[in-house]
Design a protein around this motif. Structure first.
Motif, PDB file in Angstrom:
ATOM      1  N   VAL A 192       0.855  -1.181   0.000  1.00 16.97           N
ATOM      2  CA  VAL A 192       0.000   0.000   0.000  1.00 16.97           C
ATOM      3  C   VAL A 192       0.892   1.232   0.000  1.00 16.97           C
ATOM      4  O   VAL A 192       1.952   1.244   0.627  1.00 16.97           O
ATOM      5  CB  VAL A 192      -0.936   0.017   1.231  1.00 16.97           C
ATOM      6  N   GLY A 193       0.488   2.274  -0.730  1.00 12.99           N
ATOM      7  CA  GLY A 193       1.250   3.520  -0.713  1.00 12.99           C
ATOM      8  C   GLY A 193       2.710   3.310  -1.055  1.00 12.99           C
ATOM      9  O   GLY A 193       3.049   2.837  -2.139  1.00 12.99           O
ATOM     10  N   GLU A 194       3.595   3.642  -0.103  1.00 11.11           N
ATOM     11  CA  GLU A 194       5.031   3.468  -0.299  1.00 11.11           C
ATOM     12  C   GLU A 194       5.573   2.248   0.438  1.00 11.11           C
ATOM     13  O   GLU A 194       6.780   2.126   0.644  1.00 11.11           O
ATOM     14  CB  GLU A 194       5.771   4.729   0.159  1.00 11.11           C
ATOM     15  N   HIS A 227      13.952 -10.074   4.629  1.00 10.64           N
ATOM     16  CA  HIS A 227      12.604 -10.576   4.357  1.00 10.64           C
ATOM     17  C   HIS A 227      11.603  -9.703   5.103  1.00 10.64           C
ATOM     18  O   HIS A 227      11.778  -9.413   6.292  1.00 10.64           O
ATOM     19  CB  HIS A 227      12.457 -12.031   4.817  1.00 10.64           C
ATOM     20  N   SER A 228      10.595  -9.258   4.405  1.00 15.01           N
ATOM     21  CA  SER A 228       9.517  -8.499   5.036  1.00 15.01           C
ATOM     22  C   SER A 228       8.192  -9.045   4.532  1.00 15.01           C
ATOM     23  O   SER A 228       8.054  -9.375   3.349  1.00 15.01           O
ATOM     24  CB  SER A 228       9.635  -7.002   4.727  1.00 15.01           C
ATOM     25  N   GLU A 229       7.217  -9.138   5.435  1.00 10.69           N
ATOM     26  CA  GLU A 229       5.922  -9.690   5.066  1.00 10.69           C
ATOM     27  C   GLU A 229       4.813  -9.003   5.846  1.00 10.69           C
ATOM     28  O   GLU A 229       5.016  -8.515   6.962  1.00 10.69           O
ATOM     29  CB  GLU A 229       5.882 -11.198   5.335  1.00 10.69           C
ATOM     30  N   ALA A 230       3.657  -8.967   5.224  1.00  7.73           N
ATOM     31  CA  ALA A 230       2.474  -8.412   5.877  1.00  7.73           C
ATOM     32  C   ALA A 230       1.799  -9.510   6.693  1.00  7.73           C
ATOM     33  O   ALA A 230       1.656 -10.640   6.229  1.00  7.73           O
ATOM     34  CB  ALA A 230       1.509  -7.859   4.837  1.00  7.73           C
ATOM     35  N   VAL A 231       1.407  -9.181   7.919  1.00  8.63           N
ATOM     36  CA  VAL A 231       0.710 -10.116   8.797  1.00  8.63           C
ATOM     37  C   VAL A 231      -0.563  -9.443   9.298  1.00  8.63           C
ATOM     38  O   VAL A 231      -0.810  -8.270   9.020  1.00  8.63           O
ATOM     39  CB  VAL A 231       1.612 -10.548   9.979  1.00  8.63           C
ATOM     40  N   GLN A 233      -3.678  -9.892   8.413  1.00 10.79           N
ATOM     41  CA  GLN A 233      -4.521  -9.503   7.278  1.00 10.79           C
ATOM     42  C   GLN A 233      -4.050  -8.206   6.619  1.00 10.79           C
ATOM     43  O   GLN A 233      -4.849  -7.368   6.193  1.00 10.79           O
ATOM     44  CB  GLN A 233      -5.983  -9.373   7.719  1.00 10.79           C
ATOM     45  N   GLY A 234      -2.736  -8.058   6.541  1.00 12.16           N
ATOM     46  CA  GLY A 234      -2.164  -6.916   5.849  1.00 12.16           C
ATOM     47  C   GLY A 234      -2.100  -5.642   6.660  1.00 12.16           C
ATOM     48  O   GLY A 234      -1.689  -4.602   6.131  1.00 12.16           O
ATOM     49  N   GLU A 235      -2.472  -5.687   7.933  1.00  6.48           N
ATOM     50  CA  GLU A 235      -2.470  -4.476   8.748  1.00  6.48           C
ATOM     51  C   GLU A 235      -1.151  -4.255   9.480  1.00  6.48           C
ATOM     52  O   GLU A 235      -0.883  -3.157   9.960  1.00  6.48           O
ATOM     53  CB  GLU A 235      -3.612  -4.533   9.767  1.00  6.48           C
ATOM     54  N   ARG A 236      -0.333  -5.300   9.587  1.00  9.46           N
ATOM     55  CA  ARG A 236       0.950  -5.204  10.290  1.00  9.46           C
ATOM     56  C   ARG A 236       2.080  -5.671   9.379  1.00  9.46           C
ATOM     57  O   ARG A 236       1.861  -6.395   8.407  1.00  9.46           O
ATOM     58  CB  ARG A 236       0.930  -6.062  11.555  1.00  9.46           C
ATOM     59  N   LEU A 237       3.291  -5.251   9.735  1.00  7.47           N
ATOM     60  CA  LEU A 237       4.457  -5.576   8.924  1.00  7.47           C
ATOM     61  C   LEU A 237       5.565  -6.111   9.819  1.00  7.47           C
ATOM     62  O   LEU A 237       5.894  -5.513  10.848  1.00  7.47           O
ATOM     63  CB  LEU A 237       4.947  -4.323   8.187  1.00  7.47           C
ATOM     64  N   ASP A 238       6.123  -7.248   9.428  1.00  2.00           N
ATOM     65  CA  ASP A 238       7.298  -7.822  10.083  1.00  2.00           C
ATOM     66  C   ASP A 238       8.464  -7.792   9.100  1.00  2.00           C
ATOM     67  O   ASP A 238       8.288  -8.076   7.908  1.00  2.00           O
ATOM     68  CB  ASP A 238       7.050  -9.270  10.521  1.00  2.00           C
ATOM     69  N   SER A 239       9.641  -7.465   9.602  1.00  2.00           N
ATOM     70  CA  SER A 239      10.811  -7.378   8.731  1.00  2.00           C
ATOM     71  C   SER A 239      12.038  -7.893   9.473  1.00  2.00           C
ATOM     72  O   SER A 239      12.154  -7.727  10.692  1.00  2.00           O
ATOM     73  CB  SER A 239      11.035  -5.927   8.281  1.00  2.00           C
ATOM     74  N   ARG A 240      12.943  -8.499   8.715  1.00  2.00           N
ATOM     75  CA  ARG A 240      14.147  -9.070   9.315  1.00  2.00           C
ATOM     76  C   ARG A 240      15.305  -8.963   8.320  1.00  2.00           C
ATOM     77  O   ARG A 240      15.145  -9.236   7.131  1.00  2.00           O
ATOM     78  CB  ARG A 240      13.910 -10.534   9.690  1.00  2.00           C
ATOM     79  N   VAL A 269       0.879  -0.828   9.358  1.00  2.00           N
ATOM     80  CA  VAL A 269       1.145  -0.520   7.953  1.00  2.00           C
ATOM     81  C   VAL A 269       0.674   0.887   7.588  1.00  2.00           C
ATOM     82  O   VAL A 269       1.382   1.645   6.917  1.00  2.00           O
ATOM     83  CB  VAL A 269       0.480  -1.572   7.045  1.00  2.00           C
ATOM     84  N   ALA A 270      -0.527   1.262   8.029  1.00  2.00           N
ATOM     85  CA  ALA A 270      -1.062   2.579   7.668  1.00  2.00           C
ATOM     86  C   ALA A 270      -0.191   3.700   8.231  1.00  2.00           C
ATOM     87  O   ALA A 270       0.128   4.673   7.529  1.00  2.00           O
ATOM     88  CB  ALA A 270      -2.495   2.713   8.175  1.00  2.00           C
TER      89      ALA A 270
END
Length: 424
Positions: A192-194, A227-231, A233-240, A269-270
């Motif tokens: 979403v967005g950037e 690696h980064s992924e949305a968790v 339901q796409g409202e949160r972001l995890d990155s490593r 995410v928002a």
């Protein structure tokens, strides 16, 4: 006979139709690039479309955000129309080498863009062996040649990057740098967005830096994996991100492995997108030459206010950030550590009463290093001496240890409490 004429019409009409779509795709893509950021601007000066091919010319302007200076490069391209797509072959109008120079003694680079009717595009740079030198600075760059490739699909919402470069050497009066077997892979998906998600890795067999009149420092077996992924339901972001080096060579002695891992979990995410967009707006505003100074100032202030709001929203939604693993091998033993800072998720009432982001931040950090490391190197001992004197580093057997916790704007380091200023 009629069937044959129809086939000829179709055979001639398909490339013409593909050429028409290719021109529209080019105009749309350059418009999106120009509107997304101010640092790279593409201008199309002429696009002459034919049946089986087209000719294109324009300029690329590169803006240095630090100095505000820009550089413009003119280009031209030959476009070949096929049945399902087109191939665009780009060249600088003034050639790949400056006048009087021969950077590419074997053959010239090839920069192509292959497009398909369904929206897929592949940008590829095939770079031959190159050798360039600056007599004024005494610097030189030599490469074995390599390949850089970007494939864009799903109407620009997915991308794959591949860079393969067998050898590169940069030398100058004060240092020399050498890289062997560099490989970069990255997959990206627009969220979403950037905000983008995906996975990537950077691998290099060797990185060697030789300072002037000093022995080289060499890293072998370099690996950076992300690696980064949305968790949720796409409202949160995890990155490593994990950095690893098989061996570090100093003065003919090799130590390894070396590892450092960075992790970010539960990012809203928002709010993260709002923060990214506000930072982009501030950067673009600083680089742009506003015709009216007051308007430029107002835009900067609005972007800063949006950034502050986004930071508060990020904190209120809850997150954790830190490095779960630090492992460095030295001749005297291993240096180990970890750190984490987190903020709890707040209810609407708690969010309304939140005065400071730092107020509810909690965290912990630990660091352990060999005592012999400080004793062996005077410069390091000089840096660590104040920490030892203040009790921030304490001796436990043959090691120096730091154990810290943060809560309620106070950091407790080995029993020594340090109040934090409420700056955020």
């Amino acid at each position: 006979m009629m069937a044959g004429a129809g086939m000829l019409l179709v055979a001639g009409g398909l490339p013409w139709g593909v050429g028409y779509v290719t021109e529209q795709q080019w105009q749309q893509a350059t418009a999106e690039v120009n509107s997304a950021q101010p640092f790279l601007q593409v201008t199309t000066q002429a696009y002459q479309r034919g049946i089986l091919g087209s000719e294109l010319s324009g300029t690329v302007r590169l803006l240095n955000p630090d100095t505000g200076e820009s550089r413009q490069v003119a280009f031209q391209a030959d476009v070949t129309h096929g049945v399902t797509g087109s191939l665009m072959d780009f060249q600088p109008t003034d050639g790949w080498s400056p006048e009087g120079a021969d950077w590419f003694p074997e053959q010239e680079p090839a920069l192509t863009l292959e497009t398909r009717l369904w929206g897929t595009a592949v940008l590829e740079l095939a770079m031959p062996a190159m050798s360039m030198a600056d007599a004024g600075s005494g610097e030189s760059l030599t490469t074995s040649g390599g390949l850089a490739r970007v494939e864009i699909s799903d109407a620009g919402s997915s991308a794959e990057l591949l860079v393969v470069w067998p050898a590169l050497a940069l030398s100058g009066p004060d240092r020399a740098v050498r890289v062997s077997d560099l490989r970069v892979e990255q997959t990206m998906s627009h969220l979403v967005g950037e905000v983008w998600t995906g996975s990537g890795k950077v691998l290099a067999e060797l990185l060697s830096v030789t300072p002037d009149q000093k022995p080289p420092v060499t890293l072998k077996g370099i690996s950076v994996q992300s690696h980064s992924e949305a968790v949720s339901q796409g409202e949160r972001l995890d990155s490593r991100v994990a950095l690893a080096v098989d061996g570090l060579t100093l003065s003919d002695e090799t130590y390894g492995p070396q590892r450092l891992t960075f992790a970010l979990n539960g990012l809203d995410v928002a709010a993260w997108n709002d923060l990214a967009e506000s930072l982009s707006a501030m950067q673009a505003g600083a680089a742009a030459r506003a015709s009216v100074a007051r308007e430029g100032f107002d835009r900067q202030m609005a972007a800063m206010q949006r950034m502050n709001t986004a930071v508060r929203e990020l904190a209120a939604a809850g997150f954790s950030i830190g490095f779960p693993e630090l492992y460095l091998t030295t001749p005297e033993g291993a240096v180990t550590g970890s750190a984490r800072i987190s903020h709890p998720e707040l209810s609407e009432d708690q969010k309304a009463q939140m005065l400071l982001v730092m107020q509810r931040l909690t965290g912990e950090m630990n660091l352990s290093l060999p005592l012999a490391l400080a004793e062996e190197y005077p410069e390091l001992r000089l840096q660590l001496a104040p920490l030892i004197k203040q009790g921030l580093l304490v001796q436990e057997g043959d090691r120096l240890v730091l154990d810290a916790q943060m809560k309620d704007l106070v950091v407790d380091v080995n029993g020594v409490e340090i109040p934090l200023p409420p700056v955020l």
